[in-house]
Design a protein around this motif. Sequence first.
Motif, short mmCIF file in Angstrom:
data_model
loop_
_atom_site.label_atom_id
_atom_site.label_comp_id
_atom_site.label_asym_id
_atom_site.label_seq_id
_atom_site.Cartn_x
_atom_site.Cartn_y
_atom_site.Cartn_z
N LEU A 109 7.78 -14.66 -10.31
CA LEU A 109 7.23 -13.37 -10.71
C LEU A 109 8.20 -12.75 -11.71
CD1 LEU A 109 5.58 -10.69 -8.41
CD2 LEU A 109 6.91 -10.06 -10.42
N LEU A 110 7.72 -12.50 -12.91
CA LEU A 110 8.53 -11.93 -13.99
C LEU A 110 8.09 -10.49 -14.24
CD1 LEU A 110 10.45 -12.01 -16.45
CD2 LEU A 110 8.59 -13.08 -17.75
N VAL A 111 9.00 -9.56 -14.07
CA VAL A 111 8.73 -8.16 -14.38
C VAL A 111 9.14 -7.92 -15.83
CG1 VAL A 111 9.27 -5.77 -13.85
CG2 VAL A 111 9.08 -7.45 -12.00
N ASP A 112 8.20 -7.63 -16.67
CA ASP A 112 8.41 -7.42 -18.11
C ASP A 112 8.45 -5.92 -18.38
OD1 ASP A 112 7.76 -7.00 -20.96
OD2 ASP A 112 7.51 -9.18 -21.02
N MET A 113 9.60 -5.44 -18.90
CA MET A 113 9.79 -4.01 -19.09
C MET A 113 9.39 -3.53 -20.48
SD MET A 113 11.14 -3.31 -16.16
CE MET A 113 11.76 -1.65 -16.42
N SER A 114 8.81 -4.40 -21.30
CA SER A 114 8.63 -4.08 -22.71
C SER A 114 7.69 -2.92 -22.98
CB SER A 114 8.15 -5.33 -23.47
OG SER A 114 6.91 -5.79 -22.96
N GLU A 115 6.91 -2.48 -21.99
CA GLU A 115 6.05 -1.31 -22.18
C GLU A 115 6.77 -0.01 -21.88
OE1 GLU A 115 2.74 -1.49 -23.29
OE2 GLU A 115 3.45 -3.52 -23.72
N MET A 116 7.95 -0.08 -21.27
CA MET A 116 8.69 1.12 -20.88
C MET A 116 9.75 1.40 -21.94
SD MET A 116 8.98 0.66 -16.73
CE MET A 116 9.74 2.29 -16.54
N THR A 117 9.40 2.19 -22.94
CA THR A 117 10.24 2.34 -24.13
C THR A 117 10.57 3.79 -24.48
OG1 THR A 117 8.30 2.35 -25.57
CG2 THR A 117 9.32 0.20 -25.11
N SER A 118 10.25 4.74 -23.66
CA SER A 118 10.42 6.14 -24.05
C SER A 118 11.89 6.54 -24.12
CB SER A 118 9.66 7.07 -23.09
OG SER A 118 10.34 7.16 -21.86
N VAL A 119 12.18 7.45 -25.04
CA VAL A 119 13.51 8.05 -25.19
C VAL A 119 13.28 9.56 -25.26
CG1 VAL A 119 15.59 8.22 -26.61
CG2 VAL A 119 14.32 6.05 -26.49
N THR A 120 13.75 10.27 -24.25
CA THR A 120 13.49 11.71 -24.15
C THR A 120 14.74 12.44 -23.69
OG1 THR A 120 12.73 11.48 -21.86
CG2 THR A 120 11.05 11.35 -23.57
N PHE A 121 14.70 13.75 -23.79
CA PHE A 121 15.77 14.56 -23.20
C PHE A 121 15.28 15.11 -21.88
CE2 PHE A 121 18.05 18.55 -22.45
CZ PHE A 121 19.34 18.04 -22.40
N ASP A 122 16.07 14.93 -20.84
CA ASP A 122 15.71 15.37 -19.49
C ASP A 122 16.52 16.62 -19.16
OD1 ASP A 122 15.29 15.75 -16.81
OD2 ASP A 122 15.63 13.68 -16.22
N PRO A 123 15.92 17.81 -19.21
CA PRO A 123 16.69 19.03 -18.93
C PRO A 123 17.18 19.11 -17.49
CG PRO A 123 14.35 19.52 -19.18
CD PRO A 123 14.52 18.09 -19.57
N ALA A 124 16.50 18.45 -16.57
CA ALA A 124 16.93 18.51 -15.18
C ALA A 124 18.30 17.87 -15.00
CB ALA A 124 15.90 17.81 -14.29
#
Length: 527
Positions: A109-124
């Motif tokens: 089972l291969l978990v491919d992370m290539s769809e998880m690409t966001s870069v944001t600022f997390d104020p919390a």
Amino acid sequence: MFSRRKFLGSAIAVAGATAGFAALPSAAEAATRVAPEVIVRPGDARYAELTHRGYNTRFVATPDEIWLVHSASQVEKAVNQAIANNQRITVRSGGHCFENLVDNPQFRLLVDMSEMTSVTFDPALNAFAVQAGAQLGDVYKALYEGWGVTVPGGVCPEVGVGGHVSGGGYGPLSRRFGLVVDHLYAIEIVVADSRGKACTIVATREANDPHRDLWWAHTGGGGGGFGIVTRFWFRTPGATGGPSSLLPKPPARMRETFVTWPWAQLSEAAFTRLVMNHGAWHAANSAPGSPYQVMHSSFQLHSSLAQTIQLEIRMDATLPNTDQLHDDYINAVNAGVGVQPTIDIKEGTWLEIALEPTASYGAYSRQKSMGGHLRKPLTATQVGAVYRSLTDPDHTGVGLVYLAAYGCQINTLPSSARAIAQRDSVIKLWYSNNWSDPANDAIEVEWLRTLRKNVHGATGGFPVPNDQQDGGYINYPDVDMRDPAQNTSGVPWYSLIWKGNYPRLQQVKNTYDPKNVFRHSLSLDPS
């Protein structure tokens, strides 16, 4: 990483419960409508492309299922299924692993992370949140265009964040700002507890965080051996104020120079002088506070088949003494060599230079490599061994000895501060060999092994930590380290890589992956 140019939510971290760990989903995930996971199996038209994303075509994944995930909760589902079905599970972000730590038939089972690409600022968390599937180029562009900041990561914009950061990545700004993990504030990671149940934990560097050791293990302990990281948060220690003051600011403009020497004009004596000059210069100019902390270079000693060797220089172009620093460095490296190199200089914005694509080896996509650290330069005897391998007339592959500038700000932290233990080296070392024909695999692998053994023959064929060498690097992996027939140093493979940090990493493995769900050829086993 390296250059091969011209050739070829939330801050929720809670203590582990008696039977396992407890954590809540991140605020970012809870507030966002997340697409469902996509599961691709053999026979699907997408399967071939997804299984051939690896950098090294010697190895190809053949899993029963590929999970394209979009959230930590979907990774949990994949892990729970793998445990229930007794499937070996692995994870891929950018796909640039040099060994078969991911592309291995043992993994089902291969978990491919290539769809998880966001870069944001997390104020919390007052930190920048980067999903583990993002590529370095995506991160540089988003951070710089959004806030004018960056992280001192690798030179290859195509490399995935997940493995690069977890292994303690370095790059062109590291002599000035330290390693990328020196700015890592937190991770979001899916682990499997003693009951065989997946859960998500956010672990921070805060002293009172009960999961702080789990954060620490991902500052150089390598990816895929403790759990699956889904998100990183970055903030420079001690930084305060708004987002634009929380990470380093890169120079407005960079100078990029290629200094090229033709092999046809290099005798062994000239080659030796050149490499010895380079080593001596770095030994003298890599202390914290050096005026040369604004400069990064990589000396790319290609095999004679490539016809040239190159020194690539990247440095801050905005300083009043840029020209002097630049020219003095080149003159020092070339002093007494007797060969006039070609010097190509260009300038551009920092982002333009950072986003330059990495040149491809083309059909020469089969590979074997190994990396390490040098506290002192290679000796004349070691340089002679390099010369003999690179000029071997029977060698048909593309060999490379890569000497990257290290030290300066990197060396301001103690070895135990991060999981990557090398904090007094001046050069990062990488041996590589690329070829095209599968029929030549054994011959070409042996070429690399011979090079390694000849250079490090006094220490069992590997850069065993001593006054000159300082061990290996998990992001330049070599499974030969774990083979007693290859590693004759008498030093365990894990001590070669992590030195005195190994016991603490072992304890993290025991605590967070007691059933050894997450494992590969260079991961720790629970003790």
